[in-house]
Design a protein around this motif. Structure first.
Motif, PDB file in Angstrom:
ATOM      1  N   ALA A 113       0.434  -1.033   0.330  1.00  0.00           N
ATOM      2  CA  ALA A 113      -0.210  -0.098  -0.401  1.00  0.00           C
ATOM      3  C   ALA A 113       1.146   1.413  -0.365  1.00  0.00           C
ATOM      4  CB  ALA A 113      -1.201   0.269   0.966  1.00  0.00           C
ATOM      5  N   GLU A 114       1.725   0.904   0.995  1.00  0.00           N
ATOM      6  CA  GLU A 114       2.318   2.214   0.526  1.00  0.00           C
ATOM      7  C   GLU A 114       3.127   2.584  -0.162  1.00  0.00           C
ATOM      8  OE1 GLU A 114       2.048   4.406   2.772  1.00  0.00           O
ATOM      9  OE2 GLU A 114       0.538   3.930   4.076  1.00  0.00           O
ATOM     10  N   ALA A 115       4.275   1.722  -0.799  1.00  0.00           N
ATOM     11  CA  ALA A 115       5.069   1.537  -2.379  1.00  0.00           C
ATOM     12  C   ALA A 115       3.870   2.126  -3.124  1.00  0.00           C
ATOM     13  CB  ALA A 115       5.827   0.306  -2.308  1.00  0.00           C
ATOM     14  N   VAL A 116       2.865   1.111  -3.353  1.00  0.00           N
ATOM     15  CA  VAL A 116       2.077   2.533  -4.156  1.00  0.00           C
ATOM     16  C   VAL A 116       1.360   3.927  -3.887  1.00  0.00           C
ATOM     17  CG1 VAL A 116      -0.428   2.095  -5.571  1.00  0.00           C
ATOM     18  CG2 VAL A 116       0.850   0.641  -5.107  1.00  0.00           C
ATOM     19  N   TYR A 170      -7.445  -4.354  10.873  1.00  0.00           N
ATOM     20  CA  TYR A 170      -6.419  -3.533  10.228  1.00  0.00           C
ATOM     21  C   TYR A 170      -6.142  -3.596   9.147  1.00  0.00           C
ATOM     22  CZ  TYR A 170      -1.302  -3.743   8.950  1.00  0.00           C
ATOM     23  OH  TYR A 170       0.183  -3.847   8.759  1.00  0.00           O
ATOM     24  N   PHE A 171      -6.657  -4.864   8.473  1.00  0.00           N
ATOM     25  CA  PHE A 171      -7.350  -4.419   6.565  1.00  0.00           C
ATOM     26  C   PHE A 171      -7.820  -3.974   6.485  1.00  0.00           C
ATOM     27  CE2 PHE A 171      -5.082  -8.733   7.180  1.00  0.00           C
ATOM     28  CZ  PHE A 171      -4.060  -9.254   6.564  1.00  0.00           C
ATOM     29  N   LEU A 172      -9.133  -3.957   7.291  1.00  0.00           N
ATOM     30  CA  LEU A 172      -9.733  -2.624   6.926  1.00  0.00           C
ATOM     31  C   LEU A 172      -9.124  -1.307   6.873  1.00  0.00           C
ATOM     32  CD1 LEU A 172     -13.127  -1.650   5.997  1.00  0.00           C
ATOM     33  CD2 LEU A 172     -13.280  -1.578   8.452  1.00  0.00           C
ATOM     34  N   GLY A 173      -8.079  -0.877   7.630  1.00  0.00           N
ATOM     35  CA  GLY A 173      -7.371   0.095   7.352  1.00  0.00           C
ATOM     36  C   GLY A 173      -7.102   0.148   6.081  1.00  0.00           C
ATOM     37  N   ILE A 174      -6.388  -0.268   5.305  1.00  0.00           N
ATOM     38  CA  ILE A 174      -5.951  -0.229   4.709  1.00  0.00           C
ATOM     39  C   ILE A 174      -6.447  -0.255   3.443  1.00  0.00           C
ATOM     40  CG2 ILE A 174      -3.863  -1.794   3.056  1.00  0.00           C
ATOM     41  CD1 ILE A 174      -2.675  -2.875   5.727  1.00  0.00           C
ATOM     42  N   VAL A 175      -7.626  -0.746   3.718  1.00  0.00           N
ATOM     43  CA  VAL A 175      -8.358  -1.072   2.411  1.00  0.00           C
ATOM     44  C   VAL A 175      -9.046   0.672   2.444  1.00  0.00           C
ATOM     45  CG1 VAL A 175     -10.927  -1.861   1.294  1.00  0.00           C
ATOM     46  CG2 VAL A 175      -9.166  -3.119   2.562  1.00  0.00           C
ATOM     47  N   LEU A 176      -9.510   1.036   3.601  1.00  0.00           N
ATOM     48  CA  LEU A 176      -9.477   2.983   3.521  1.00  0.00           C
ATOM     49  C   LEU A 176      -8.514   3.204   2.646  1.00  0.00           C
ATOM     50  CD1 LEU A 176     -12.702   2.247   6.298  1.00  0.00           C
ATOM     51  CD2 LEU A 176     -12.708   2.018   4.331  1.00  0.00           C
ATOM     52  N   LEU A 185     -15.793   2.231  -4.010  1.00  0.00           N
ATOM     53  CA  LEU A 185     -17.045   1.918  -3.043  1.00  0.00           C
ATOM     54  C   LEU A 185     -17.624   0.858  -3.800  1.00  0.00           C
ATOM     55  CD1 LEU A 185     -18.680   2.364  -0.976  1.00  0.00           C
ATOM     56  CD2 LEU A 185     -20.078   3.728  -2.115  1.00  0.00           C
ATOM     57  N   LEU A 186     -18.100   0.700  -5.129  1.00  0.00           N
ATOM     58  CA  LEU A 186     -18.500  -0.610  -5.743  1.00  0.00           C
ATOM     59  C   LEU A 186     -17.632  -1.503  -6.092  1.00  0.00           C
ATOM     60  CD1 LEU A 186     -20.858  -1.161  -7.460  1.00  0.00           C
ATOM     61  CD2 LEU A 186     -19.935  -0.170  -9.714  1.00  0.00           C
ATOM     62  N   VAL A 187     -16.195  -1.522  -6.468  1.00  0.00           N
ATOM     63  CA  VAL A 187     -15.326  -2.439  -6.319  1.00  0.00           C
ATOM     64  C   VAL A 187     -15.148  -3.102  -5.018  1.00  0.00           C
ATOM     65  CG1 VAL A 187     -13.123  -3.513  -6.351  1.00  0.00           C
ATOM     66  CG2 VAL A 187     -14.172  -1.893  -8.200  1.00  0.00           C
ATOM     67  N   ALA A 188     -15.157  -2.408  -3.788  1.00  0.00           N
ATOM     68  CA  ALA A 188     -15.097  -3.210  -2.448  1.00  0.00           C
ATOM     69  C   ALA A 188     -16.608  -3.544  -1.922  1.00  0.00           C
ATOM     70  CB  ALA A 188     -15.112  -1.595  -1.462  1.00  0.00           C
ATOM     71  N   LEU A 189     -17.255  -2.841  -2.797  1.00  0.00           N
ATOM     72  CA  LEU A 189     -18.742  -3.570  -1.961  1.00  0.00           C
ATOM     73  C   LEU A 189     -19.447  -4.359  -2.557  1.00  0.00           C
ATOM     74  CD1 LEU A 189     -21.386  -3.118  -0.952  1.00  0.00           C
ATOM     75  CD2 LEU A 189     -22.342  -2.121  -2.191  1.00  0.00           C
ATOM     76  N   VAL A 190     -19.193  -4.904  -4.168  1.00  0.00           N
ATOM     77  CA  VAL A 190     -19.364  -6.127  -4.750  1.00  0.00           C
ATOM     78  C   VAL A 190     -17.460  -7.659  -3.769  1.00  0.00           C
ATOM     79  CG1 VAL A 190     -18.823  -7.662  -6.910  1.00  0.00           C
ATOM     80  CG2 VAL A 190     -20.265  -5.014  -6.536  1.00  0.00           C
ATOM     81  N   SER A 191     -17.102  -6.453  -3.533  1.00  0.00           N
ATOM     82  CA  SER A 191     -15.852  -7.861  -3.153  1.00  0.00           C
ATOM     83  C   SER A 191     -16.101  -8.490  -1.698  1.00  0.00           C
ATOM     84  CB  SER A 191     -14.655  -6.985  -2.975  1.00  0.00           C
ATOM     85  OG  SER A 191     -13.402  -8.048  -3.463  1.00  0.00           O
TER      86      SER A 191
END
Length: 243
Positions: A113-116, A170-176, A185-191
């Motif tokens: 996440a940080e590298a990107v 912790y993973f939710l924080g990375i995703v947000l 929002l659409l991609v995260a919700l469908v996933s």
């Protein structure tokens, strides 16, 4: 390797090292509780180096599961790292083969996440920065796993005090952290929906990779966002300058 970049990476990764400390301690405690020795727990942290996969592994070790099934289960959880490496490849083309080896070995979720984010912000993704960021997370992770194994008896049942919620939070924080991207929002919700359905009808840990795969397919099918006029002008000016 630039020393300033390395120190900057150490500083950036130190916060992640502190945030991941409870996971390392939790893994060590669970590993010893499931019959692993301290040396085995440390060796697993040092070689697998993937918190979720390590926890899946120790749960399966104690249930007389075939080795090939354990490998496939860990692969299912870690399949996202294949996607991470593919997405990161465009930014590390200037790395040597040896540097790429260490790059992919240290490639955990916050590292990616940080590298990107750093690359998309226009900052150079140097190996010095990447190594500093990764080392300051990796070494404490192994040491805290041992500490967790030594002190695990004082923790008791992790679920009783809510430690089991740390990993998903912790993973939710990375995703947000990517919430400002187009179609997020659409991609995260469908996933998420696909992952829940896969958990219900396929089972764990396959729901992790299946949910991610559905999100990737949707993102690939959605139209690319239009560039803002100022970004288009900047890109054109850059091309003219290169010519």
């Amino acid at each position: 390797m630039n020393r300033a970049d390395f120190i900057e990476g150490l500083r950036g990764g130190s916060a992640v090292a502190l945030a991941s400390a409870p996971f390392g301690a939790l893994f060590g405690a669970l590993a010893v509780e499931n019959g692993m020795s301290l040396s085995e727990a440390a060796f697993m942290s040092a070689t697998v180096y993937a918190g979720a996969s390590q926890m899946v592994g120790i749960e399966l070790f104690g249930h007389n599961v075939h080795a090939w099934l354990i490998v496939l289960s860990i692969l299912a959880v870690n399949f996202r790292h294949v996607l991470y490496s593919a997405a990161l490849a465009r930014y590390i083309g200037h790395f040597t083969p040896l540097q790429k080896f260490f790059t992919f070995f240290l490639l955990v979720d916050p590292q990616f996440a940080e590298a990107v984010k750093r690359s998309e912000a226009g900052k150079p993704l140097t190996f010095g920065w990447y190594l500093g960021f990764g080392i300051i997370i990796y070494i404490p992770w192994v040491l805290i796993s041992v500490a967790g194994g030594l002190l695990g008896g004082f923790i008791g049942d992790p679920k009783a005090i809510g430690l089991d919620i740390l990993l998903p939070a912790y993973f939710l924080g990375i995703v947000l952290g990517f919430r400002k991207r187009d179609n997020f929002l659409l991609v995260a919700l469908v996933s998420a929906v696909a992952s829940v359905l896969a958990y219900r009808y396929v089972g764990s840990p396959w729901h992790v990779s299946l949910g991610a795969a559905v999100g990737i397919v949707l993102a690939a099918l959605l139209p690319l966002p239009r560039q803002a006029p100022d970004l288009q002008a900047d890109a054109l000016q850059s091309e003219v300058h290169e010519v």
